[in-house]
Scaffold this active site. Structure first.
Site, mmCIF file in Angstrom:
data_model
loop_
_atom_site.group_PDB
_atom_site.id
_atom_site.type_symbol
_atom_site.label_atom_id
_atom_site.label_comp_id
_atom_site.label_asym_id
_atom_site.label_seq_id
_atom_site.Cartn_x
_atom_site.Cartn_y
_atom_site.Cartn_z
ATOM 1 N N ARG A 95 0.163 -10.042 10.834
ATOM 2 C CA ARG A 95 1.459 -9.482 11.230
ATOM 3 C C ARG A 95 2.578 -10.482 10.954
ATOM 4 N NH1 ARG A 95 0.186 -5.254 10.095
ATOM 5 N NH2 ARG A 95 -1.711 -6.315 9.490
ATOM 6 N N LYS A 155 0.824 -1.216 0.000
ATOM 7 C CA LYS A 155 0.000 0.000 0.000
ATOM 8 C C LYS A 155 0.853 1.260 0.000
ATOM 9 C CE LYS A 155 -1.364 1.479 3.900
ATOM 10 N NZ LYS A 155 -1.964 1.750 5.213
ATOM 11 N N THR A 156 1.848 1.319 0.881
ATOM 12 C CA THR A 156 2.687 2.519 0.983
ATOM 13 C C THR A 156 3.461 2.747 -0.307
ATOM 14 O OG1 THR A 156 2.884 2.132 3.356
ATOM 15 C CG2 THR A 156 4.424 3.693 2.383
ATOM 16 N N ASP A 213 -4.574 8.200 3.609
ATOM 17 C CA ASP A 213 -4.182 6.848 4.016
ATOM 18 C C ASP A 213 -5.053 6.398 5.193
ATOM 19 O OD1 ASP A 213 -2.766 4.500 4.060
ATOM 20 O OD2 ASP A 213 -1.006 5.325 5.070
ATOM 21 N N GLU A 214 -5.156 5.093 5.391
ATOM 22 C CA GLU A 214 -5.925 4.509 6.513
ATOM 23 C C GLU A 214 -7.334 5.120 6.589
ATOM 24 O OE1 GLU A 214 -4.678 2.010 7.796
ATOM 25 O OE2 GLU A 214 -2.506 2.194 8.016
ATOM 26 N N GLN A 221 -9.302 -3.989 8.431
ATOM 27 C CA GLN A 221 -8.369 -3.561 9.471
ATOM 28 C C GLN A 221 -8.897 -2.361 10.259
ATOM 29 O OE1 GLN A 221 -4.013 -3.993 8.529
ATOM 30 N NE2 GLN A 221 -4.778 -4.168 6.436
#
Length: 717
Positions: free
Chosen positions: A604, A34-35, A223-224, A254
C-alpha cells in the site's frame, strides 16, 4: 495502423490488451497498472470491431464498475465506437439481477421479485429460530445465515445439505435452510447469494438460454479473480465454455478473503482448466519505491502456494523501511503521530498517511493518541471504537449505574441481552412513570403496580433492577477494570456474545479492549474512577463526531486496505499472535494467507513504510508479551534503517534485563487455565513473565501477577 490506445503501455500490458481470442490469465502484481490494462483492453476490443454489448466485465464493487465504465468511455474518442450500447460492466450481483429480470420464467417464477438485504434476512432467520424454539446457545441468526450462504456459494441446495449434514447442528441448519428458501419463494424474494445461484440454475436448466448469453457475451473479463468463490467460477465457466474468450485478471499473492468464501484455487488452476491459456505477468510496479517493493517480494516469496512473479520498478530506491520497537501500545501510537508531525514538516499532508492494523480492537490506542496529538482521523471499513454497538451497550450500563435518571441508557440496556422485556412493556412503564411524575428507574422495583405488563416481563424487570442495585454497590468497592469485567459478566453480555460464534468473538475483543482503557483508572478511588472514565469517553465521542475536513489520517484494517495506496504507511502491531494471528500459527494455509495480508499491507506504501511493534501490549484486557512478527525477519536487513536490527544483535535492554525475583508460586511444566486462552503449559519463567503454550491459542507471554490464571491439576489431561 497502430492504435493510439496502445501508447504508453509497457510490453506486458500490451500483450494483455492485444490478446483477442482464447483464454487469458493476467497475473497482476500490486501497483502494476492492472485497471489501466483492463480498461484499455475493453476499448481496444471495441476499436477492433467487437460490439460493446458483446463484452462482459465483472468487478467486485459497484464503485470499481462505475469508474471502469467512465475510463472506457473516455478512451473511445469516437462516439460511434460505442454503437449506441455500452459494454456490460458490473458486479456478479448486478449482472445476475439483469439476467433474472429477463429469465426468471425459466424457473417458473415471476420477474417482479424483491431482494432481501441483510436486515431482512436476519429478521427472517430470527423468526425461523423462534418458531422452532431454538435457543441462541444452540444456533443464532448469524450462524444460520452464514452456513446458508456458505452452502449457496458452493451450489449446495437444501436437499443436498440435508444429505450431507455431518452433525446435529448441520442437520438442524439444513432443515431451517429448506424453510428459509420456502419463505423466500412464497414472498417472491431473493437474498444476495440467489442473485448468482439462480442465474447458474437457469443456465443449467435451459441450454437455449445459456446459448443466448454465450452468443451475446463473446468476451468476458473478470477482475480480482483470486477472490471468486465456486459459484462465481461456475457462472463464468458456463458463459465461456464454448468460445473460451475469458480473461481472468488477479494476483494469488493478494488472496486475503478466504473467510468470505474466496477460493484461491480458481486462479491457481486456471491454466489447468484452460490448457491453451496465454499467461501474462504484469510485474512492473508504478506505485512503490524499490525498497518497499523488495521488502514485499522478500516476504511473499516465503509462500509456496502462489503463481510466481518478481516485481520490479523504475521508481527511486527511496527511504529505507523503518522498523520501530516500542515499549507498549501507547508509546507505539505516540511515536506514530510524532513521525507524522515530522513528515508534515517536510511537506506531506495528513491525507498522505495510513495506519494499518490486523484487528479492529487495535484502533482504540491509535484513536486516543490522535486525540492527544489533536490530529483529525477517519476510520475506513469499520466504526470508530467508541461508536461500536457493543462498546455503546456496555457504556450504557455504566452510565445508568452512575446516573439512575439516565433513561436513555436504561431503555438501551433493559433488554440487552434479551430478557423478554419487550418494547410494549417498556412503553407502558414509561407512560406510568410519566403519569406519576417519577423517574423510570424508581418505578422498576414497583413494577407489580403497573397494568398491562405480562407477569414474566415484570419478574424480569425486578431481576434486572436487583442486578443493577448489586452492581451499584460493587462500583464503590472494586477497581474500575475489575468492576467493568463484573458488569460484562453479570449483565449476561459476555455469554450473549460467546454464543454468536466468530462475529461475537470479534465484538467481545472490543469490549475487552474497553477493559484495557479502564485499567488506567485502577489507582483512583472507585467512587471517583467511574465518573472520570465516563467523562473521558464522552469527550472522545464528542470529538469523534466532528468530521468537516478532508485532511485526515486514515486508520483501517489490513483487509480494508486492499486496492488503496498512500504515500506513507504504518503497519502497527507487527507481533506474533497478533500479526500473524494466533489462529493461523498451526495451519500452513492460514499462515500463508496471513503472509499475503502482510504483502498487501507493505504494497500500500508509495514512498515510506514504517513497521511498528510493542514489547508489551494491553489488548482484550490482558497484557501481552509477544515476540516480533516472523514477517519482519523475512525482510532483508539492508532494506531497513538499521536501528531495530542493530539493537537486536546487541540485545535490547528489555531482553538483557536481569529477571526479577518474584514469588508467584508457578513452576515450569505446570498446567494453568486462562480465562480467555484456556488450558496451557508453562514453558519458561523470567521473573514475573510466564511463557505459556495454550492448546488453542498457541504461545503467550503473560504477567503472572496480573494475568487471570489458575493452576490446573496435572491429572486434568
Amino acid at each position: 495502423m497502430t492504435s493510439s490506445l496502445l501508447n504508453g503501455l509497457n510490453p506486458q500490458q500490451l500483450e494483455a490488451v492485444t490478446h483477442k481470442d482464447g483464454p487469458l490469465l493476467v497475473v497482476a502484481g500490486a501497483g502494476s497498472g492492472k485497471t489501466k490494462a483492463l480498461t484499455v483492453r475493453i476499448a481496444y476490443l471495441i476499436e477492433q470491431g467487437v460490439l460493446p454489448r458483446e463484452i462482459l466485465a465483472v468487478t467486485f464493487t459497484n464503485k470499481a464498475a462505475k469508474e471502469m465504465g467512465e475510463r472506457v468511455e473516455k478512451l473511445l474518442t469516437s462516439p460511434d465506437l460505442y454503437n449506441i450500447q455500452s459494454p456490460n460492466i458490473g458486479t456478479f450481483h448486478s449482472i445476475g439481477v439483469k439476467i433474472l429480470r429477463r429469465e426468471m420464467n425459466v424457473l417458473d417464477r415471476a420477474t417482479g421479485f424483491t431482494i432481501f438485504d441483510s436486515t431482512d434476512t436476519k429478521a427472517l432467520a430470527r423468526t425461523l429460530l423462534k418458531e422452532k424454539n431454538i435457543k441462541a446457545d444452540v444456533l443464532n441468526a448469524g450462524g444460520l445465515l452464514g452456513k446458508i450462504s456458505d452452502w449457496k456459494s458452493k451450489m449446495i441446495l437444501p436437499k443436498d445439505a440435508q444429505s450431507q449434514a455431518e452433525n446435529y447442528r448441520e442437520k438442524l441448519i439444513s432443515e431451517l435452510y429448506e424453510k428459509y428458501q420456502a419463505v423466500l419463494l412464497k414472498a417472491n424474494a431473493l437474498d444476495f447469494d440467489d442473485l448468482i445461484l439462480l442465474p447458474v440454475q437457469i443456465f443449467q436448466k435451459s441450454p437455449e438460454t445459456l446459448k443466448k448469453y454465450q452468443t451475446w457475451w463473446k468476451y468476458v473479463m473478470i477482475d480480482e479473480y483470486q477472490d471468486t468463490n465456486y459459484l462465481q467460477y461456475l457462472f463464468a465457466q458456463l458463459i465461456c465454455e464454448n468460445h473460451k474468450n475469458i480473461c481472468a485478471i488477479g494476483d494469488s499473492d493478494q488472496s486475503i478473503y478466504k473467510f468470505r468464501g474466496a477460493d484461491m484455487s480458481n486462479i491457481m488452476n486456471f491454466q489447468k482448466e484452460y490448457s491453451d491459456a496465454k499467461l501474462v505477468k504484469l510485474e512492473q510496479n508504478y506505485r512503490s519505491t524499490k525498497n518497499v517493493l523488495s521488502a514485499a517480494d522478500a516476504v511473499i516469496s516465503q509462500n509456496s502456494n502462489r503463481l510466481d512473479k518478481v516485481m520490479r520498478t523504475e521508481n527511486p530506491e527511496g527511504d529505507q523501511i523503518s522498523v520501530l520497537e516500542l515499549g507498549d501500545e501507547r508509546e507505539e501510537a505516540d511515536i506514530i503521530f510524532q513521525e507524522i508531525a515530522n513528515l508534515i514538516g517536510k511537506g506531506f499532508s495528513l491525507k498522505d498517511f495510513a495506519v494499518l492494523y490486523r484487528t479492529n480492537a487495535q484502533s482504540r490506542a491509535l484513536e486516543e493518541a490522535a486525540l492527544r496529538h489533536a490530529v483529525p482521523y477517519t476510520i475506513v471499513g469499520g466504526l470508530k471504537f467508541y461508536s461500536r454497538l457493543e462498546v455503546k451497550d456496555i457504556l450504557g450500563y455504566l452510565r445508568f449505574i452512575v446516573n439512575p435518571s439516565d433513561e436513555v441508557s436504561l431503555e438501551r440496556i433493559i433488554n440487552v441481552p434479551p430478557r423478554k422485556i419487550g418494547k410494549t412493556s417498556v412503553d407502558r412503564l414509561r407512560a406510568f412513570a410519566q403519569m406519576k411524575n417519577i423517574d423510570l428507574a424508581r418505578l422498576l422495583p414497583h413494577v407489580a403496580s403497573v397494568e398491562g405488563i405480562a407477569t414474566m416481563a415484570k419478574n424480569q424487570i425486578i431481576k434486572f433492577d436487583t442486578m443493577i442495585a448489586s452492581l451499584r454497590q460493587l462500583a464503590v468497592e472494586k477497581k474500575l477494570s475489575e468492576f467493568l469485567e463484573i458488569v460484562i459478566e453479570k449483565s449476561g453480555y459476555e455469554d450473549m456474545l460467546k454464543k454468536k460464534g466468530e462475529e461475537g468473538e470479534v465484538r467481545l475483543e472490543n469490549i475487552r479492549e474497553l477493559v484495557s482503557v479502564a485499567k488506567k483508572y485502577d489507582e483512583i478511588e472507585p467512587l471517583q474512577a467511574l465518573p472520570l472514565f465516563l467523562e473521558e469517553v464522552a469527550l472522545i465521542s464528542d470529538l469523534d463526531s466532528v468530521e468537516k475536513d478532508d485532511e485526515k489520517v486514515t486508520f483501517m484494517t489490513l483487509h480494508a486496505s486492499k486496492g488503496l495506496e498512500f504515500p506513507v504507511v504504518f503497519l502497527a502491531g507487527c507481533e506474533e499472535n497478533i500479526f500473524p494471528s494466533s489462529r493461523a500459527l498451526f495451519q500452513p494455509d492460514d499462515l500463508e494467507e496471513e503472509r499475503r495480508l502482510m504483502y498487501v499491507g507493505i504494497t500500500r506504501a508509495e514512498k515510506k513504510l514504517y513497521i511498528t511493534l510493542a514489547r508489551s501490549r494491553m489488548l482484550y484486557g490482558d497484557i501481552m508479551y509477544n515476540s516480533a512478527s516472523r514477517f519482519i525477519s523475512e525482510i532483508p536487513q539492508e532494506l531497513c534503517d538499521g536501528n531495530y536490527f542493530a539493537e537486536r544483535s546487541l540485545g535490547s535492554s528489555f531482553a538483557q534485563s536481569e529477571p526479577q525475583i518474584i514469588s508467584h508460586g508457578y513452576e515450569v511444566g505446570e498446567l494453568v487455565e486462562h480465562k480467555k486462552f484456556g488450558i496451557g503449559k508453562i514453558m519458561n519463567i523470567e521473573g514475573d513473565i510466564l511463557t505459556v503454550i495454550f492448546q488453542e491459542a498457541g504461545e503467550k507471554r503473560l504477567v503472572a501477577s496480573v494475568a487471570p490464571l489458575e493452576k490446573v491439576d496435572m491429572d486434568f489431561l
